[in-house]
Motif scaffolding. Structure first.
Motif, PDB file in Angstrom:
ATOM      1  N   TYR A   1       0.863  -1.345  -0.140  1.00  0.00           N
ATOM      2  CA  TYR A   1      -0.011  -0.222   0.051  1.00  0.00           C
ATOM      3  C   TYR A   1       0.878   1.261   0.019  1.00  0.00           C
ATOM      4  CZ  TYR A   1      -3.362   3.433   1.904  1.00  0.00           C
ATOM      5  OH  TYR A   1      -3.881   4.856   1.710  1.00  0.00           O
ATOM      6  N   TYR A   2       1.715   1.289   0.820  1.00  0.00           N
ATOM      7  CA  TYR A   2       2.934   2.323   0.936  1.00  0.00           C
ATOM      8  C   TYR A   2       3.334   2.694  -0.404  1.00  0.00           C
ATOM      9  CZ  TYR A   2       7.146   4.811   2.208  1.00  0.00           C
ATOM     10  OH  TYR A   2       7.896   5.734   2.501  1.00  0.00           O
ATOM     11  N   LEU A   3       4.319   1.530  -0.960  1.00  0.00           N
ATOM     12  CA  LEU A   3       4.650   1.702  -2.232  1.00  0.00           C
ATOM     13  C   LEU A   3       3.934   2.205  -3.387  1.00  0.00           C
ATOM     14  CD1 LEU A   3       7.081  -1.460  -2.024  1.00  0.00           C
ATOM     15  CD2 LEU A   3       7.713   0.739  -1.783  1.00  0.00           C
ATOM     16  N   VAL A   4       2.647   1.729  -3.491  1.00  0.00           N
ATOM     17  CA  VAL A   4       1.377   1.903  -4.495  1.00  0.00           C
ATOM     18  C   VAL A   4       1.452   3.603  -4.306  1.00  0.00           C
ATOM     19  CG1 VAL A   4      -0.512   1.741  -5.033  1.00  0.00           C
ATOM     20  CG2 VAL A   4       0.674  -0.257  -4.792  1.00  0.00           C
ATOM     21  N   GLN A   5       1.178   3.872  -2.879  1.00  0.00           N
ATOM     22  CA  GLN A   5       0.909   5.336  -2.726  1.00  0.00           C
ATOM     23  C   GLN A   5       2.219   6.216  -3.215  1.00  0.00           C
ATOM     24  OE1 GLN A   5       0.356   6.038   1.416  1.00  0.00           O
ATOM     25  NE2 GLN A   5      -1.329   7.223   1.081  1.00  0.00           N
ATOM     26  N   ILE A   6       3.353   5.766  -2.931  1.00  0.00           N
ATOM     27  CA  ILE A   6       4.436   6.733  -3.310  1.00  0.00           C
ATOM     28  C   ILE A   6       4.470   6.851  -4.966  1.00  0.00           C
ATOM     29  CG2 ILE A   6       6.647   6.432  -3.611  1.00  0.00           C
ATOM     30  CD1 ILE A   6       6.973   5.599  -0.722  1.00  0.00           C
ATOM     31  N   CYS A   7       4.144   5.672  -5.640  1.00  0.00           N
ATOM     32  CA  CYS A   7       4.056   5.614  -7.199  1.00  0.00           C
ATOM     33  C   CYS A   7       2.960   6.523  -7.751  1.00  0.00           C
ATOM     34  CB  CYS A   7       4.087   4.206  -7.701  1.00  0.00           C
ATOM     35  SG  CYS A   7       5.511   3.330  -7.397  1.00  0.00           S
ATOM     36  N   GLY A   8       1.986   6.684  -6.910  1.00  0.00           N
ATOM     37  CA  GLY A   8       0.774   7.478  -7.285  1.00  0.00           C
ATOM     38  C   GLY A   8      -0.162   6.750  -8.113  1.00  0.00           C
ATOM     39  N   LEU A   9      -0.198   5.530  -7.862  1.00  0.00           N
ATOM     40  CA  LEU A   9      -1.110   4.590  -8.707  1.00  0.00           C
ATOM     41  C   LEU A   9      -2.597   4.355  -7.985  1.00  0.00           C
ATOM     42  CD1 LEU A   9       1.490   1.629  -9.677  1.00  0.00           C
ATOM     43  CD2 LEU A   9       0.971   3.573 -11.044  1.00  0.00           C
ATOM     44  N   GLU A  10      -3.466   4.321  -8.594  1.00  0.00           N
ATOM     45  CA  GLU A  10      -4.877   4.252  -8.044  1.00  0.00           C
ATOM     46  C   GLU A  10      -5.570   3.192  -9.154  1.00  0.00           C
ATOM     47  OE1 GLU A  10      -7.032   7.903  -8.144  1.00  0.00           O
ATOM     48  OE2 GLU A  10      -5.696   8.674  -6.337  1.00  0.00           O
ATOM     49  N   ALA A  11      -6.257   2.158  -8.204  1.00  0.00           N
ATOM     50  CA  ALA A  11      -7.047   1.387  -8.787  1.00  0.00           C
ATOM     51  C   ALA A  11      -8.354   1.916  -9.658  1.00  0.00           C
ATOM     52  CB  ALA A  11      -7.562   0.101  -7.889  1.00  0.00           C
ATOM     53  N   VAL A  12      -8.655   1.467 -10.814  1.00  0.00           N
ATOM     54  CA  VAL A  12      -9.793   1.668 -11.241  1.00  0.00           C
ATOM     55  C   VAL A  12     -11.038   1.100 -10.764  1.00  0.00           C
ATOM     56  CG1 VAL A  12     -11.103   1.642 -13.747  1.00  0.00           C
ATOM     57  CG2 VAL A  12      -8.555   2.144 -13.481  1.00  0.00           C
ATOM     58  N   ILE A  13     -12.144   1.796 -10.437  1.00  0.00           N
ATOM     59  CA  ILE A  13     -13.181   1.419  -9.708  1.00  0.00           C
ATOM     60  C   ILE A  13     -14.264   1.066 -10.965  1.00  0.00           C
ATOM     61  CG2 ILE A  13     -15.082   1.655  -8.195  1.00  0.00           C
ATOM     62  CD1 ILE A  13     -13.065   3.458  -6.608  1.00  0.00           C
ATOM     63  N   ARG A  14     -14.607  -0.038 -11.135  1.00  0.00           N
ATOM     64  CA  ARG A  14     -15.471  -0.327 -12.116  1.00  0.00           C
ATOM     65  C   ARG A  14     -17.079  -0.417 -11.651  1.00  0.00           C
ATOM     66  NH1 ARG A  14     -13.173  -6.137 -13.423  1.00  0.00           N
ATOM     67  NH2 ARG A  14     -13.062  -5.885 -10.957  1.00  0.00           N
ATOM     68  N   CYS A  15     -17.979   0.047 -12.613  1.00  0.00           N
ATOM     69  CA  CYS A  15     -19.077   0.085 -12.229  1.00  0.00           C
ATOM     70  C   CYS A  15     -19.785  -1.358 -12.339  1.00  0.00           C
ATOM     71  CB  CYS A  15     -19.950   1.155 -12.899  1.00  0.00           C
ATOM     72  SG  CYS A  15     -19.403   3.011 -12.301  1.00  0.00           S
ATOM     73  N   ARG A  16     -20.695  -1.688 -11.575  1.00  0.00           N
ATOM     74  CA  ARG A  16     -21.264  -3.100 -12.034  1.00  0.00           C
ATOM     75  C   ARG A  16     -22.600  -2.847 -12.811  1.00  0.00           C
ATOM     76  NH1 ARG A  16     -21.094  -6.412  -6.399  1.00  0.00           N
ATOM     77  NH2 ARG A  16     -18.829  -6.479  -6.577  1.00  0.00           N
ATOM     78  N   PRO A  17     -22.650  -3.641 -14.026  1.00  0.00           N
ATOM     79  CA  PRO A  17     -23.965  -3.580 -14.732  1.00  0.00           C
ATOM     80  C   PRO A  17     -25.234  -3.736 -13.953  1.00  0.00           C
ATOM     81  CG  PRO A  17     -22.836  -5.422 -15.468  1.00  0.00           C
ATOM     82  CD  PRO A  17     -21.925  -4.830 -14.438  1.00  0.00           C
ATOM     83  N   LYS A  18     -26.105  -3.251 -14.258  1.00  0.00           N
ATOM     84  CA  LYS A  18     -27.566  -3.243 -13.575  1.00  0.00           C
ATOM     85  C   LYS A  18     -28.183  -4.708 -14.083  1.00  0.00           C
ATOM     86  CE  LYS A  18     -28.434   1.902 -13.426  1.00  0.00           C
ATOM     87  NZ  LYS A  18     -29.246   2.907 -13.674  1.00  0.00           N
ATOM     88  N   LYS A  19     -28.751  -5.183 -13.125  1.00  0.00           N
ATOM     89  CA  LYS A  19     -29.418  -6.726 -13.189  1.00  0.00           C
ATOM     90  C   LYS A  19     -30.656  -6.656 -13.749  1.00  0.00           C
ATOM     91  CE  LYS A  19     -26.079  -8.679  -9.901  1.00  0.00           C
ATOM     92  NZ  LYS A  19     -25.899  -9.094  -8.412  1.00  0.00           N
ATOM     93  N   TYR A  20     -31.108  -5.353 -14.098  1.00  0.00           N
ATOM     94  CA  TYR A  20     -32.529  -5.372 -14.644  1.00  0.00           C
ATOM     95  C   TYR A  20     -32.741  -4.561 -15.894  1.00  0.00           C
ATOM     96  CZ  TYR A  20     -32.603  -0.946 -12.254  1.00  0.00           C
ATOM     97  OH  TYR A  20     -32.490   0.469 -11.696  1.00  0.00           O
TER      98      TYR A  20
END
Length: 144
Positions: free
Chosen positions: A100-119
């Motif tokens: 977590y610390y190393l990812v923070q230093i690198c400035g990387l962020e995870a892409v948050i995917r939107c789940r498709p609607k089920k209806y």
């Protein structure tokens, strides 16, 4: 390594690069960066510790992994992948806080995917006729 330490380390690197490319005196650059000359020369002649070398390897692998999965992995899944890889190479596991610390230093962020609607919205086939027409009062009981 704390963020303050990294900031100071980047100052030293900037001093080193400017001294080589722009031919500016190191004493002047140290004064501008508010760093003593003795500290700069001590940093210049130091030997990197094992932890720093290991962190550099981890950062390289984290950035490689990040590009491979198009930024989808967060630090938890990265930790799992790194530990699986290190287990194959018979190396010690890495803590998720370190990743977590190393990812923070690198400035990387995870892409948050939107789940498709089920209806799906569908228009009803049959609509009952409106007999009440917003008149809710009746003259006798059981009329409406």
């Amino acid at each position: 390594m704390s963020l303050n330490r990294i900031c100071i380390q980047s100052r030293y690197i900037a001093i080193q690069e400017l001294a080589k490319t722009e031919n500016v005196s190191i004493v002047l650059l140290c004064q501008i960066a508010k760093v003593s000359c003795a500290a700069y020369y001590k940093w210049l002649n130091r030997q990197p510790i094992v932890r720093e070398l290991e962190n550099e390897q981890l950062v390289a692998f984290i950035q490689y992994l990040y590009t491979q999965v198009d930024g989808i992995y967060g630090y938890r899944r990265m930790t799992l992948t790194i530990n699986c890889q290190r287990e194959k190479e018979s190396l010690a596991k890495v803590n998720k806080k370190r990743v977590y610390y190393l990812v923070q230093i690198c400035g990387l962020e995870a892409v948050i995917r939107c789940r498709p609607k089920k209806y799906r919205k569908v228009k009803p086939d049959y609509v009952a006729e409106n007999r009440v027409t917003r008149k809710f009062t009746a003259e006798k009981s059981n009329q409406k």
